[in-house]
Design a protein around this motif. Structure first.
Motif, PDB file in Angstrom:
ATOM      1  N   UNK A 235       0.829  -1.202   0.000  1.00  0.00           N
ATOM      2  CA  UNK A 235       0.000   0.000   0.000  1.00  0.00           C
ATOM      3  C   UNK A 235       0.861   1.248   0.000  1.00  0.00           C
ATOM      4  N   UNK A 236       1.986   1.200   0.705  1.00  0.00           N
ATOM      5  CA  UNK A 236       2.932   2.320   0.705  1.00  0.00           C
ATOM      6  C   UNK A 236       4.162   1.919  -0.099  1.00  0.00           C
ATOM      7  N   UNK A 237       5.370   1.970   0.489  1.00  0.00           N
ATOM      8  CA  UNK A 237       6.585   1.658  -0.262  1.00  0.00           C
ATOM      9  C   UNK A 237       6.783   0.145  -0.354  1.00  0.00           C
ATOM     10  N   UNK A 238       7.294  -0.305  -1.477  1.00  0.00           N
ATOM     11  CA  UNK A 238       7.593  -1.732  -1.612  1.00  0.00           C
ATOM     12  C   UNK A 238       8.845  -2.087  -0.825  1.00  0.00           C
ATOM     13  N   UNK A 239       9.936  -1.324  -1.025  1.00  0.00           N
ATOM     14  CA  UNK A 239      11.189  -1.534  -0.300  1.00  0.00           C
ATOM     15  C   UNK A 239      11.654  -0.180   0.221  1.00  0.00           C
ATOM     16  N   UNK A 240      11.805  -0.070   1.542  1.00  0.00           N
ATOM     17  CA  UNK A 240      12.218   1.201   2.133  1.00  0.00           C
ATOM     18  C   UNK A 240      13.316   0.977   3.159  1.00  0.00           C
ATOM     19  N   UNK A 241      14.377   1.781   3.061  1.00  0.00           N
ATOM     20  CA  UNK A 241      15.432   1.835   4.066  1.00  0.00           C
ATOM     21  C   UNK A 241      15.489   3.253   4.609  1.00  0.00           C
ATOM     22  N   UNK A 242      15.417   3.400   5.921  1.00  0.00           N
ATOM     23  CA  UNK A 242      15.302   4.727   6.507  1.00  0.00           C
ATOM     24  C   UNK A 242      16.620   5.491   6.560  1.00  0.00           C
ATOM     25  N   UNK A 243      17.689   4.849   7.033  1.00  0.00           N
ATOM     26  CA  UNK A 243      18.897   5.611   7.348  1.00  0.00           C
ATOM     27  C   UNK A 243      20.140   5.149   6.601  1.00  0.00           C
ATOM     28  N   UNK A 244      20.082   4.048   5.911  1.00  0.00           N
ATOM     29  CA  UNK A 244      21.287   3.508   5.298  1.00  0.00           C
ATOM     30  C   UNK A 244      21.212   3.457   3.793  1.00  0.00           C
ATOM     31  N   UNK A 245      21.385   2.267   3.231  1.00  0.00           N
ATOM     32  CA  UNK A 245      21.464   2.174   1.780  1.00  0.00           C
ATOM     33  C   UNK A 245      20.736   0.939   1.269  1.00  0.00           C
ATOM     34  N   UNK A 271      23.013  15.407   9.784  1.00  0.00           N
ATOM     35  CA  UNK A 271      23.582  15.638   8.456  1.00  0.00           C
ATOM     36  C   UNK A 271      24.647  14.609   8.084  1.00  0.00           C
ATOM     37  N   UNK A 272      25.113  13.808   9.044  1.00  0.00           N
ATOM     38  CA  UNK A 272      26.125  12.797   8.743  1.00  0.00           C
ATOM     39  C   UNK A 272      25.528  11.562   8.084  1.00  0.00           C
ATOM     40  N   UNK A 273      24.219  11.414   8.152  1.00  0.00           N
ATOM     41  CA  UNK A 273      23.558  10.265   7.541  1.00  0.00           C
ATOM     42  C   UNK A 273      23.348  10.548   6.060  1.00  0.00           C
ATOM     43  N   UNK A 274      23.836   9.663   5.241  1.00  0.00           N
ATOM     44  CA  UNK A 274      23.770   9.855   3.783  1.00  0.00           C
ATOM     45  C   UNK A 274      23.203   8.610   3.106  1.00  0.00           C
ATOM     46  N   UNK A 275      21.900   8.475   3.074  1.00  0.00           N
ATOM     47  CA  UNK A 275      21.320   7.305   2.410  1.00  0.00           C
ATOM     48  C   UNK A 275      21.680   7.302   0.926  1.00  0.00           C
ATOM     49  N   UNK A 276      21.935   6.121   0.381  1.00  0.00           N
ATOM     50  CA  UNK A 276      22.215   6.046  -1.045  1.00  0.00           C
ATOM     51  C   UNK A 276      21.683   4.730  -1.591  1.00  0.00           C
ATOM     52  N   UNK A 277      21.741   4.594  -2.906  1.00  0.00           N
ATOM     53  CA  UNK A 277      21.197   3.416  -3.572  1.00  0.00           C
ATOM     54  C   UNK A 277      22.115   3.022  -4.711  1.00  0.00           C
ATOM     55  N   UNK A 278      22.296   1.703  -4.904  1.00  0.00           N
ATOM     56  CA  UNK A 278      23.130   1.204  -5.986  1.00  0.00           C
ATOM     57  C   UNK A 278      22.481  -0.034  -6.597  1.00  0.00           C
ATOM     58  N   UNK A 279      22.337  -0.014  -7.914  1.00  0.00           N
ATOM     59  CA  UNK A 279      21.766  -1.141  -8.645  1.00  0.00           C
ATOM     60  C   UNK A 279      22.846  -1.690  -9.560  1.00  0.00           C
ATOM     61  N   UNK A 280      23.229  -2.956  -9.338  1.00  0.00           N
ATOM     62  CA  UNK A 280      24.307  -3.556 -10.119  1.00  0.00           C
ATOM     63  C   UNK A 280      23.822  -4.626 -11.092  1.00  0.00           C
ATOM     64  N   UNK A 281      22.603  -5.092 -10.932  1.00  0.00           N
ATOM     65  CA  UNK A 281      22.109  -6.142 -11.806  1.00  0.00           C
ATOM     66  C   UNK A 281      20.709  -6.556 -11.409  1.00  0.00           C
ATOM     67  N   UNK A 282      20.247  -7.617 -12.018  1.00  0.00           N
ATOM     68  CA  UNK A 282      18.920  -8.122 -11.727  1.00  0.00           C
ATOM     69  C   UNK A 282      17.883  -7.616 -12.708  1.00  0.00           C
ATOM     70  N   UNK A 283      16.680  -8.159 -12.568  1.00  0.00           N
ATOM     71  CA  UNK A 283      15.534  -7.737 -13.353  1.00  0.00           C
ATOM     72  C   UNK A 283      14.531  -7.089 -12.415  1.00  0.00           C
ATOM     73  N   UNK A 284      14.201  -5.828 -12.676  1.00  0.00           N
ATOM     74  CA  UNK A 284      13.305  -5.080 -11.802  1.00  0.00           C
ATOM     75  C   UNK A 284      12.154  -4.511 -12.617  1.00  0.00           C
TER      76      UNK A 284
END
Length: 536
Positions: A235-245, A271-284
Motif C-alpha cells: 500500500x505504501x513503499x515496496x522496499x524502504x530503508x530509513x537511514x542507510x542504503x 547531516x552525517x547520515x547519507x542514504x544512497x542506492x546502488x543497482x548492479x544487476x537483476x531484473x526489476x
C-alpha cells in the motif's frame, strides 16, 4: 546474584502470559547495546556457510505444539502457551527448525547469539500480533528449505502493547539473512510485511510479500538483494530503508506499490547520515499507482551499473527514477514510462552507458536540476509538449562527449558548446506521430532513422551521435518508410530507409547546429552556441 539464563527461564511464562513485561538484560558482555548492534552488511559474516549450528531444536505447530529441545536446561528454553511459542537462548550455534500449521499462533525468539531459523513448510497466522517476532540484535540466518511453502500472516490489529517493537508480520530487531530455494509468503495486515530494525539481506528464495497498510520490506540500516525472486505488493513503499542504503546485485523483482517502489527515506536532522542506492544487476519491474509515487527515490546518490529495469508511474508528480543528489548511470537496460519526469537528479546527472528509453506523459523525459553529462550509451528521451523537454538541465552545463542521444519534446536544453566533444543537432518543426525522421550524409550514409513517437505542433528534437561528424553536410528527410533492421523504441539500426521528403539541409560548422523553429525550453541554454541553419 541470580544467573541471567535462570532468570530468563523463570520469566518465560510471564513473557507469554503478560507480554508487557520485559526480559532483564544479562549481566554479560554477550548482550549488545542497541547502538553496538547496528552493523552494515558483511559478505563473509553474512554467508551462512561460514557459521556453525551444531544444536537443533525443532518446533512443529498443529492442534498442539510439539517441541524437541535437546538443549533444555543447557541455555535454550522453549515455553508453549496454546500455540504461542517463546524461546530464550543464551547458547551459541543453535538452529531452530519450524514446521506445521496454526491459525492462532506466534513464534517469539530472544537470543544472545546469532542463530539459524529454518522454515520447513510452516504456516503461522496470528490474529492479534506478529507471526514471527525476533527480539534479538544478532544475525538471524533464515533458511527456506528446498521445495517448501512457508506462510506468515499477522492480524489487522494487535491485542496488546508489549513495550517491544512489533512492526511487521515478520519482525526482527537484528539482521535477517535469507537463504534456500523454498518460498516465503508474508501477509502484513497491521503494518509492514517484513521488517528489520537493522538490515535485510536476501541471497535466494521466492518471496511473495503483501502489505495492506504500509511497506513490503522496511529496514533502518540497509537492504541488500543478491538474488532470489520477489513479488511485492504494498500500500505504501515496496522496499524502504530509513537511514542507510539499498544495494541490489541480482534477482528478479516485481513491485506494485501505492507509494515509492524502492526508496531511501531518512527524515531526521543528522547531516552525517547519507542514504544512497546502488543497482548492479537483476531484473526489476516497478509499477507505482499513487500520486507522487516514484519508482526509485534516493535521498542520497543513486548509481545504476547494470540490470534490466522497467518503471511505470501513472499519477501526478510521479517520477520514474529520482535522486536528491547525484545520479549516475553506467550501464543497464532501462525503460521508464512516467507521468512526471522519467529520470530526475537534484545536483548532477551523468550517463556513461546503457540503453535508456524515457517516455513522459506530462513532463520532461530527462531532467537534471544541476548539470547533465552524457559520455556514452543510447538514450531515447521523449518529453511532452512545450514547455516540457526531452533533455532539461535548468540552464546549467549540458555536456555531450559520446553516446547516441535522441530527445523529443516541446523544447530542449541546448548542449554547452565549449564543454562538448561530440556534435549535436537541434531541429524544430511540426510533426505527426509515427512519422519517420531521417538524416543522411552526402555520400548516402544513413546517420539517423527515427520514428517520431507523438504528435507535436511544436517539436524540438535533439540528436547527437558519433556518426554526426564535424564540418560535414547532411540532409533531413521526413515521412517515408523503413524495412529491415531493428529498432530501440523508434531508433532504427541496420534498416533501409526510402521514400521520404527532403525537409532541410545543414552543415555541422560548430559543435551545436540548429535547424528550423525550435525552443530551448524554460530550462534551456539560449545563446550558448553559434548561429544555426535554416531549412532550405
Amino acid at each position: 546474584m541470580v544467573k541471567c539464563d535462570v532468570v530468563k527461564s523463570i520469566l518465560l511464562v510471564i513473557v507469554l502470559c503478560m507480554p508487557a513485561i520485559f526480559l532483564p538484560a544479562c549481566d554479560t558482555e554477550d548482550v549488545p547495546s542497541e547502538e553496538e548492534s547496528k552493523t552494515v552488511p558483511n559478505d563473509e559474516k553474512d554467508e551462512v556457510k561460514n557459521s556453525n549450528f551444531s544444536h537443533t531444536v525443532t518446533i512443529t505447530f498443529g492442534n498442539t505444539v510439539t517441541v524437541s529441545n535437546p538443549m533444555e536446561g543447557n541455555g535454550v528454553e522453549v515455553q508453549v502457551n496454546d500455540n504461542q511459542v517463546a524461546i530464550v537462548s543464551t547458547e551459541e550455534e543453535i538452529e531452530y527448525v519450524v514446521s506445521g500449521s496454526t491459525t492462532d499462533g506466534m513464534l517469539k525468539v530472544y537470543s544472545d547469539y546469532k542463530f539459524k531459523l529454518t522454515l520447513d513448510g510452516v504456516s503461522i497466522t496470528n490474529p492479534s500480533g506478529p507471526a514471527i517476532n525476533i527480539q534479538s540484535h544478532k544475525r538471524v540466518f533464515v533458511q527456506l528449505n528446498d521445495g517448501t511453502l512457508n506462510t506468515l500472516t499477522d492480524g489487522s490489529s494487535y491485542s496488546t502493547d508489549t513495550g517491544e517493537d512489533q512492526k511487521a508480520a515478520f519482525f526482527s530487531e537484528g539482521q535477517l539473512i535469507f537463504n534456500g530455494s523454498g518460498s516465503l509468503t508474508v501477509n502484513g495486515n497491521n503494518k509492514h510485511a517484513l521488517c528489520s530494525d537493522d538490515y535485510v539481506r536476501i541471497y535466494e528464495g521466492t518471496f511473495n510479500l503483501t502489505s495492506k497498510v504500509s511497506d513490503g520490506i522496511h529496514t533502518n540500516d540497509a537492504v541488500v538483494i543478491d538474488g532470489g525472486t520477489l513479488s511485492i505488493n504494498a500500500t505504501k513503499d515496496a522496499i524502504e530503508c530509513e537511514e542507510g542504503y539499498i544495494l541490489i546485485q541480482d534477482g528478479d523483482i516485481t513491485i506494485v506499490s501505492g507509494d515509492e517502489g524502492i526508496t531511501t527515506s531518512y527524515e531526521g536532522t543528522d547531516s552525517s547520515i547519507d542514504p544512497y542506492m546502488e543497482i548492479n544487476g537483476g531484473t526489476l519491474n516497478i509499477t507505482t499507482t499513487g500520486t507522487s509515487a516514484k519508482g526509485f527515490k534516493s535521498l542520497g546518490d543513486l548509481t545504476i551499473n547494470g540490470g534490466n529495469i522497467r518503471v511505470k508511474t501513472s499519477r501526478q508528480e510521479a517520477e520514474g527514477i529520482e535522486s536528491k543528489a547525484e545520479l549516475v548511470i553506467n550501464d543497464g537496460y532501462i525503460i521508464v514510462e512516467a507521468y512526471d519526469d522519467c529520470i530526475n537528479a537534484a545536483t548532477s546527472l551523468i550517463i556513461n552507458g546503457g540503453e535508456i528509453y524515457c517516455y513522459s506523459t506530462a513532463n520532461d523525459a530527462i531532467d537534471s536540476n544541476g548539470t547533465l553529462t552524457v559520455t556514452g550509451g543510447t538514450v531515447v528521451a521523449i518529453g511532452t509538449s512545450s514547455p516540457e523537454d526531452g533533455f532539461d538541465c535548468n540552464q546549467n552545463t549540458f555536456t555531450i562527449t559520446g553516446g547516441t542521444l535522441i530527445g523529443v519534446g516541446g523544447g530542449t536544453s541546448i548542449p554547452t558548446a565549449n564543454t562538448c566533444k561530440q556534435p549535436s543537432l537541434v531541429y524544430g518543426g511540426s510533426v505527426t506521430q509515427n512519422t519517420m525522421f531521417h538524416i543522411s550524409a552526402t555520400d548516402g550514409t544513413d546517420v539517423l532513422t527515427f520514428k517520431i513517437p507523438r504528435t507535436l505542433q511544436q517539436m524540438t528534437l535533439l540528436f547527437s551521435s558519433p556518426a554526426l561528424a564535424s564540418d560535414s553536410d547532411y540532409t533531413i528527410y521526413t515521412g517515408g518508410s523503413v524495412t529491415g533492421g531493428s529498432d530501440f523504441y523508434g531508433l532504427y539500426t541496420g534498416a533501409t530507409y526510402s521514400g521520404g521528403t527532403q525537409a532541410a539541409t545543414f552543415t555541422t560548422g560548430s559543435m551545436v547546429t540548429t535547424v528550423g523553429s525550435y525552443s530551448s525550453g524554460p530550462g534551456g541554454n539560449p545563446g550558448g552556441f553559434p548561429g544555426g541553419n535554416r531549412p532550405r
